[in-house]
Design an enzyme around this catalytic site. Structure first.
Site, short mmCIF file in Angstrom:
data_model
loop_
_atom_site.label_atom_id
_atom_site.label_comp_id
_atom_site.label_asym_id
_atom_site.label_seq_id
_atom_site.Cartn_x
_atom_site.Cartn_y
_atom_site.Cartn_z
N GLU A 1 45.05 58.65 71.96
CA GLU A 1 46.13 59.50 72.50
C GLU A 1 47.15 59.84 71.41
O GLU A 1 47.66 60.96 71.35
CB GLU A 1 46.83 58.82 73.68
CG GLU A 1 45.94 58.53 74.88
CD GLU A 1 45.43 59.78 75.59
OE1 GLU A 1 45.82 60.90 75.22
OE2 GLU A 1 44.60 59.63 76.51
N ARG B 1 47.58 63.77 70.34
CA ARG B 1 48.86 64.39 70.74
C ARG B 1 49.84 64.45 69.56
O ARG B 1 50.42 65.49 69.27
CB ARG B 1 49.50 63.62 71.90
CG ARG B 1 48.68 63.73 73.16
CD ARG B 1 49.26 62.89 74.31
NE ARG B 1 48.20 62.59 75.26
CZ ARG B 1 48.23 62.86 76.55
NH1 ARG B 1 49.28 63.39 77.09
NH2 ARG B 1 47.22 62.55 77.34
N ASP C 1 32.01 62.02 74.64
CA ASP C 1 32.36 63.19 73.84
C ASP C 1 31.13 63.76 73.15
O ASP C 1 30.02 63.26 73.31
CB ASP C 1 33.46 62.85 72.83
CG ASP C 1 34.60 63.83 72.97
OD1 ASP C 1 34.32 65.03 73.08
OD2 ASP C 1 35.75 63.39 73.00
N GLU D 1 41.04 71.63 81.15
CA GLU D 1 39.64 71.88 80.77
C GLU D 1 39.04 73.16 81.34
O GLU D 1 38.28 73.86 80.64
CB GLU D 1 38.77 70.67 81.14
CG GLU D 1 38.93 69.46 80.21
CD GLU D 1 40.17 68.62 80.50
OE1 GLU D 1 40.92 68.95 81.44
OE2 GLU D 1 40.40 67.62 79.79
C1 DMJ Z 1 44.13 65.68 77.18
O1 DMJ Z 1 44.94 64.68 76.69
C2 DMJ Z 1 43.01 66.00 76.24
O2 DMJ Z 1 42.46 67.21 76.55
C3 DMJ Z 1 41.96 64.93 76.26
O3 DMJ Z 1 40.87 65.29 75.47
C4 DMJ Z 1 41.47 64.69 77.66
N1 DMJ Z 1 42.56 64.44 78.57
C5 DMJ Z 1 43.68 65.33 78.55
C6 DMJ Z 1 43.52 66.58 79.40
O4 DMJ Z 1 42.82 66.43 80.54
#
Ligand code: DMJ
Length: 618
Positions: free
Chosen positions: A268, A272, A401, A485
């Protein structure tokens, strides 16, 4: 007095002339771009040109009047020129000088008194003339400036972005093909939504990680790193919200402090904070963002110090102690390890220090060693042995992923099923040999990913992948926390197919957010979309991703073009340079020549290119 007035007039005149010259430059830009932008803009353009010429004529008239006046002020009724005064005073005694100041001296010499009076009147006229000249020019310039700004707004609303740059011709040509008033109006609504979300955050949660809109409080869900603020930087910039960006930038410079005794999520924090700061740096070229990105990345880096090179999930930012959480049995998570390449490689490119790239690329090397034939690695990886836990889940939703893309797409096809009777696609999860009928909302990035990846295939295969991307998909969750998404997929699909249906779907979703999730103090999620029960959280990704993707969905594809920018998983665009360029910049980096599957997003080498879309320069 006359000399002083003349200098003043000259300098004022010069200043205003420079301003008018700048306006003329802007006029020429507008002329170039207005011609191709439709009848309305042309009309405005002519209106502008008329006004501008009026201004120019006025400038010329005043300029010549001014020039004519100069000698005139020197002659009739003027006091003798300064040099002869000087000569005379040199030959006079001091008492003769002083008596010129006495009233009785002039009372005895009425001719000189008259001369003095005329000099005073001339100076007053000169001062008054100067003031009126300044006033006229100021009015003229502000009128012209308003016209220019109005035309800029018109062009901007028509999807045309101007920058005073040599490359402008190409940009505008591209934009010209993409003018769409409906999209422009929608984009403005999205911008207004961003302002509402941002202002609510500023008012109730400034500097904290996230806003709780119902309780009107801030909450530090990421350890007090200003997550929403950092996540929003590039969105503010891209939307042209200059004052808001500047205020956020100042907070980053003055108050963002990573020395926290806090167990931060490596994933995270990377997507971010590192991603947000790097993107802000790429957009604005402000070095403070790079400094801060480096600071936080240095604190995260010990998480990669495992025997396999697969990173731990958490790290104490102040102490550098890394670990995996107990709730996941001490294992590392595939999504974390396989997503952080973008930010860390980009950081190496921008700092010239290869250590970040090396750590991130080692992970891909390890994945290559254990990569299964169907390309579907499970979500849990042992950080010590570097092996996958074969019994753990395979998913494209939470904690999974993509990588080794083409192989795993074959695997993905084997996970797709259709609902009955509605006939919607969904992507199953796999446990051991059995498929479970679950697709969560985090997997909604799949259509966009397929569309983006399809271009690398043979025409037949590309069509197959693209067909799947275009299928309607269905998810099985009942909550909605304003995740990005689906919008992300729509934005990719629209850009890659040109089909405006995707824009319409995005607009429907946006309107539903406005109707159901907007409250006076921000935006909230829904615990259940059927009942409409609201939660109390404005997620930082709503500003970083959802609103940004919506804004881009209604912007021309050449705005933050896929040719130049790549988005990290938190929607932070990073400037692309080729691997070849990056190797030149970095020198001998371990990982050089690594498989093509490693993401090639390696920083900005040429500063000039980001004025191409820079909204702050409009
Ligand atoms: C975001 O923090 C990012 O897109 C992450 O890859 C997945 N979760 C959230 C959005 O849903």
């Amino acid at each position: 007095v006359l000399g002083f007035s003349a200098v003043n007039i000259y300098s004022t005149f010069g200043k205003k002339k420079t301003l008018l010259l700048n306006l003329r430059k802007r006029k020429n830009l507008l002329r170039n771009h207005s011609i191709s932008s439709g009848k309305n803009i042309l009309l405005l353009y002519h209106h502008y040109i008329t006004i501008f010429h009026r201004g120019e004529e006025s400038l010329t008239t005043r300029s010549s009047r001014f020039r004519r006046r100069q000698p005139a002020r020197q002659c009739p009724g003027d006091p003798p020129p300064a040099p002869s005064m000087a000569r005379r005073s040199q030959s006079s005694s001091s008492s003769r000088v002083w008596r010129h100041l006495s009233l009785s001296y002039y009372l005895r010499r009425p001719a000189r008194l008259a001369l003095l009076f005329l000099g005073f009147v001339a100076a007053t006229i000169a001062a008054w003339d100067r003031l009126s000249l300044v006033r006229d020019y100021e009015a003229e310039i502000s009128r012209l400036d308003e016209e220019v700004n109005r035309l800029h707004d018109q062009l901007r609303n028509a999807g045309i972005y101007l920058a005073e740059d040599a490359n402008i011709g190409n940009i505008i040509k591209k934009h010209h093909l993409e003018v769409d008033p409906v999209s422009n109006a929608r984009r403005e609504k999205v911008k207004e939504a961003m302002l509402h979300a941002w202002n609510s955050y500023v008012k109730y949660a400034w500097g904290q990680d996230e806003l709780q809109p119902q309780s009107k409080n801030g909450v530090n869900s990421f350890g007090g790193l200003g997550a929403t603020l950092v996540d929003s930087l590039d969105t503010l910039y891209i939307m042209g919200l200059k004052d808001e960006f500047q205020k956020a930038r100042d907070w980053v410079a003055e108050s963002l402090n990573f020395d926290k005794d806090y167990e931060a999520s490596v994933f995270e924090t990377t997507i971010r904070v590192v991603g947000g700061l790097l993107s802000a740096y790429d957009l604005s070229a402000d070095k403070i963002f790079l400094e801060k990105a480096r600071d936080i990345a240095d604190r995260l880096l010990p998480a990669w110090d495992t025997s396999s090179g697969i990173p731990y999930n958490r790290i104490n930012l102040a102490q550098g102690r890394a670990s995996n959480p107990r709730w996941n049995g001490g294992r590392s998570i595939l999504a974390d390890s396989g997503t952080e390449q973008l930010e860390f490689i980009a950081l190496s490119q921008r700092t010239g220090d290869p250590k970040y790239q090396q750590k991130a690329e080692n992970v891909i090397r390890q994945f290559q060693k254990i990569f299964p034939s169907d390309g579907l690695l499970p979500i849990n990886i042992n950080p010590h042995s570097g092996t996958a836990e074969s019994y753990s889940t395979i998913t494209f939703g939470a904690m999974g992923d993509r990588k080794m893309w083409e192989t795993s797409m074959e695997g993905l096809l084997s996970l797709t099923k259709k609902t009955s009777p509605s006939n919607f696609y969904y992507v199953c999860e796999k446990n051991g040999d059995s498929l479970s009928d679950k697709m969560d909302e985090l997997a909604c990035f799949v259509p966009g990913m397929l569309a983006l990846g399809a271009s690398g295939y043979s025409p037949e295969k590309a069509e197959q992948i693209m067909d799947l991307a275009k299928e309607d998909m269905v998810v099985g969750t009942s909550w909605n926390i304003l995740r990005p998404e689906t919008i992300e997929s729509l934005m990719y699909l629209w850009r890659l197919t040109g089909n405006k249906t995707y824009q319409d779907w995005g607009w429907d979703i946006f309107q539903a957010f406005e109707k159901n999730s907007r409250i006076e103090s921000g935006y909230v999620g829904l615990k259940d979309v059927k009942t409409g029960t609201k939660d109390d959280m404005m997620q930082s990704f709503f500003l970083a991703e959802t609103l940004k993707y919506l804004y881009l969905l209604f912007s021309p594809p050449s705005f933050i073009s896929f040719d130049e920018w790549v988005f990290n998983t938190e929607a932070h665009p990073l400037k692309i340079v080729t691997r070849h360029d990056s190797e030149g910049a970095l020198g001998a980096v371990e990982g050089k020549g690594l498989a093509d599957s490693v993401i090639q997003t390696l920083g900005r080498k040429h500063k000039t290119s980001f004025v191409e879309f820079d909204p702050f320069k409009v």
